[in-house]
Scaffold this motif. Sequence first.
Motif, mmCIF file in Angstrom:
data_model
loop_
_atom_site.group_PDB
_atom_site.id
_atom_site.type_symbol
_atom_site.label_atom_id
_atom_site.label_comp_id
_atom_site.label_asym_id
_atom_site.label_seq_id
_atom_site.Cartn_x
_atom_site.Cartn_y
_atom_site.Cartn_z
ATOM 1 N N PHE A 87 -21.141 17.887 127.863
ATOM 2 C CA PHE A 87 -22.422 18.367 127.343
ATOM 3 C C PHE A 87 -22.323 18.621 125.852
ATOM 4 C CE2 PHE A 87 -21.713 22.947 126.656
ATOM 5 C CZ PHE A 87 -20.568 23.178 127.384
ATOM 6 N N ARG A 125 -29.987 20.876 124.772
ATOM 7 C CA ARG A 125 -28.823 20.700 125.634
ATOM 8 C C ARG A 125 -28.779 19.309 126.246
ATOM 9 N NH1 ARG A 125 -25.228 23.782 128.547
ATOM 10 N NH2 ARG A 125 -24.882 24.630 126.475
ATOM 11 N N PHE A 149 -26.681 16.567 128.303
ATOM 12 C CA PHE A 149 -25.508 16.598 129.195
ATOM 13 C C PHE A 149 -25.472 15.372 130.091
ATOM 14 C CE2 PHE A 149 -27.525 18.171 133.227
ATOM 15 C CZ PHE A 149 -28.758 18.555 132.728
ATOM 16 N N ILE A 182 -32.376 18.779 128.027
ATOM 17 C CA ILE A 182 -33.370 19.823 128.251
ATOM 18 C C ILE A 182 -33.433 20.701 127.003
ATOM 19 C CG2 ILE A 182 -33.261 19.821 130.779
ATOM 20 C CD1 ILE A 182 -31.328 22.145 130.675
ATOM 21 N N PRO A 197 -32.157 21.280 136.523
ATOM 22 C CA PRO A 197 -31.257 20.665 135.533
ATOM 23 C C PRO A 197 -30.461 21.698 134.726
ATOM 24 C CG PRO A 197 -33.566 20.337 134.920
ATOM 25 C CD PRO A 197 -33.558 20.869 136.308
ATOM 26 N N PHE A 241 -23.954 22.012 136.479
ATOM 27 C CA PHE A 241 -24.064 20.812 135.648
ATOM 28 C C PHE A 241 -23.495 21.006 134.240
ATOM 29 C CE2 PHE A 241 -28.030 19.970 138.342
ATOM 30 C CZ PHE A 241 -27.326 19.173 139.235
ATOM 31 N N HIS A 242 -23.293 22.264 133.861
ATOM 32 C CA HIS A 242 -22.882 22.547 132.480
ATOM 33 C C HIS A 242 -21.487 23.161 132.403
ATOM 34 C CE1 HIS A 242 -27.029 21.667 131.342
ATOM 35 N NE2 HIS A 242 -27.305 22.213 132.509
ATOM 36 N N LEU A 264 -28.255 28.855 130.817
ATOM 37 C CA LEU A 264 -27.306 28.181 129.931
ATOM 38 C C LEU A 264 -26.322 29.125 129.236
ATOM 39 C CD1 LEU A 264 -29.435 25.337 128.285
ATOM 40 C CD2 LEU A 264 -28.051 25.307 130.365
#
Lengths: 362, 362
Positions: free
Chosen positions: A71, A139, A141, A162, B59, B64-65, B149
């Motif tokens: 990311f 962001r 990723f 996003i 998302p 995912f991060h 995030l």
Amino acid sequence: MKEKPIRVDYRTDKKTKPIIEDIEFGREFTDHMFVMDYSFAHGWHDPRIIPYQPLTVDPAAMIFHYGQSVFEGMKAYLSPKGDALLFRPQKNIERLNRSNQRLCIPEIDEKFVLKAIKQLVSLEKEWIPTKQGTSLYIRPFIISTEPYLGVASSQQYQFIVILSPVGSYYKEGVNPVEILVENEYVRAVVGGTGEAKTGGNYASSLKAQEIAERNGYAQVLWLDAVEKKYIEEVGSMNVFFKINGEIITPALTGSILPGVTRDSAIKLLKHWGFKVTESKITIKELIEAFHNGILEEAFGTGTAAVISPIGSLVWNDEKITINQGKTGELSKRLYDTITDIQYGKTKDPFGWSEYVDKALIK
Amino acid sequence: MKEKPIRVDYRTDKKTKPIIEDIEFGREFTDHMFVMDYSFAHGWHDPRIIPYQPLTVDPAAMIFHYGQSVFEGMKAYLSPKGDALLFRPQKNIERLNRSNQRLCIPEIDEKFVLKAIKQLVSLEKEWIPTKQGTSLYIRPFIISTEPYLGVASSQQYQFIVILSPVGSYYKEGVNPVEILVENEYVRAVVGGTGEAKTGGNYASSLKAQEIAERNGYAQVLWLDAVEKKYIEEVGSMNVFFKINGEIITPALTGSILPGVTRDSAIKLLKHWGFKVTESKITIKELIEAFHNGILEEAFGTGTAAVISPIGSLVWNDEKITINQGKTGELSKRLYDTITDIQYGKTKDPFGWSEYVDKALIK
Ligand SMILES: Cc1ncc(COP(=O)(O)O)c(C=O)c1O
Ligand SMILES: Cc1ncc(COP(=O)(O)O)c(C=O)c1O
């Protein structure tokens, strides 16, 4: 990838924008997102801007099991004239591709991705908050989506961007923080993935961060994993020290993330005539510099806070207080200069700021 | 968690079962999956068996991060009488909770999860292939699902179990493999997450594995990240050596996954009267043992292959061929004994095999 037009599927039911004072970093997202797929047969394809929405992912998708992902983090700023600006975005996109290489993820077309990010930000421009110190966090990723439980590189991916409006990092002004030097847990090691921006590094860091917070510290200072003596990073930031009028920051030896803010700070400091050394520095040397009365400032650098002054450091049983726990002159000067460039409020001697819209038209 | 009944939502359109000879590990999944949610307010709740289906994930979900996730791998075997058997399943569930601790994920109720896995396997019993050497692979995993995030532990998770029928690992009989000793990349380091079963370790390992495969090797032998000399694991397996009649396997020093097969092999070998030493061993010592003519066997241990004999090792410019590249006697004996216990074909002196259905009724 051939220059394909980006398909846009507009959202009709726009969200209400949050009150910027109330929002916490990374909790609110804009109306649209950018998505692009990768398959072994078609490469990166079907770039599109669609309404912000949940992803539909097979439970066997590799991202859920083997963490193959990368990311980036960057921001869009609004200039006093109302232009949307990006700060050195190519640096982030290049770093994304370096992360891709380490994680065995197919590289993206850097020019195309920059264009796509600009198009998305441009579409969501109303979401960039206007208040001093606020911005729109970006962001990008990539996640591995092939439904397969073998330990191997995925043959399917999604690249997603996003956007999240963020309030000022320093609501009550810049406050130096108290940092714990971490002796047990490590963030990364040479030969591992520390140079890449990939989930595993952050998952690994949670435990130490949690223990530090429980004991009243804001962040941990990471030491190298091999000898447990060289200073690497602070929290999710690179770290700088001013010792006897000179600047030192840990060299990029393979387990440190090469920060864009780090690079910008080094360039600015040199521009101002400071001697800047990138080299190994041990925690012992730092403490000695403190005892010799020559440790003048310490600060972290990163996209989120820009410059984060370190007020004190605790290592084993010793606590050292730097610059009487106050924000140093140099930290302040760096913070002001970098943010002024980011918001387009000052001359930009390095050409770091990029207009989102102008670039779109050309 | 209070003992809640598991809600079951049966699938009506059952899939056709694959021909077991044709299937590759981890590509086909059964009709149902087990799911349970975690929220800060309600803890682990809503356990349910539902049709196998894609997950709907924001998302911005942390998985995912920042890669906060853990998983396990175990198998269900069919006995000659047609009973479904698990092999030391509590070991896997305990390990899942140890992984949870390292990754700051809330622990699961081990008894309840074992019950849930048994109920799912029992429901999918027809999916357990009957041929010698085949089984039903069980993949429990936990993902962090909070859409946020910030780098912090997630406050929402999903625990999921999916099942995949697997053919025999050794289609053409057990074949010793050629292994490359990896000098540049590392899998894990003390203070990191190597002891835990979490995605980041596997993401980190892809690069070395890819380079090794490109050069014709089956797997890499991982050395420790600090001194680059101690032997740690081989691919995704623990590793054993027979030297001068005695057995040695790397000690669990903090960067090695504590394998269930490793533990079972140690217990069996001791039971048979072998001297087994868990200690550090350098690659140099191993090569020396070879030159002294006392390196008799080398093999990996893991749920997938059970025992995987090492035919040869390449380190820098030297290649050593172990036991003339043939499967050793001890490797064979371990493989036969462990699989016989797993399939309920022999006395189980340790009580390692567990009936899926009997346990359900009690
Ligand atoms: C581990 C780590 N180090 C350093 C940084 C600072 O990098 P940058 O200045 O590019 O934001 C970040 C944040 O991006 C980070 O996650
Ligand atoms: C890295 C690693 N080491 C060792 C093993 C072997 O462990 P087990 O015997 O429990 O399958 C595995 C597989 O589970 C693994 O992924």
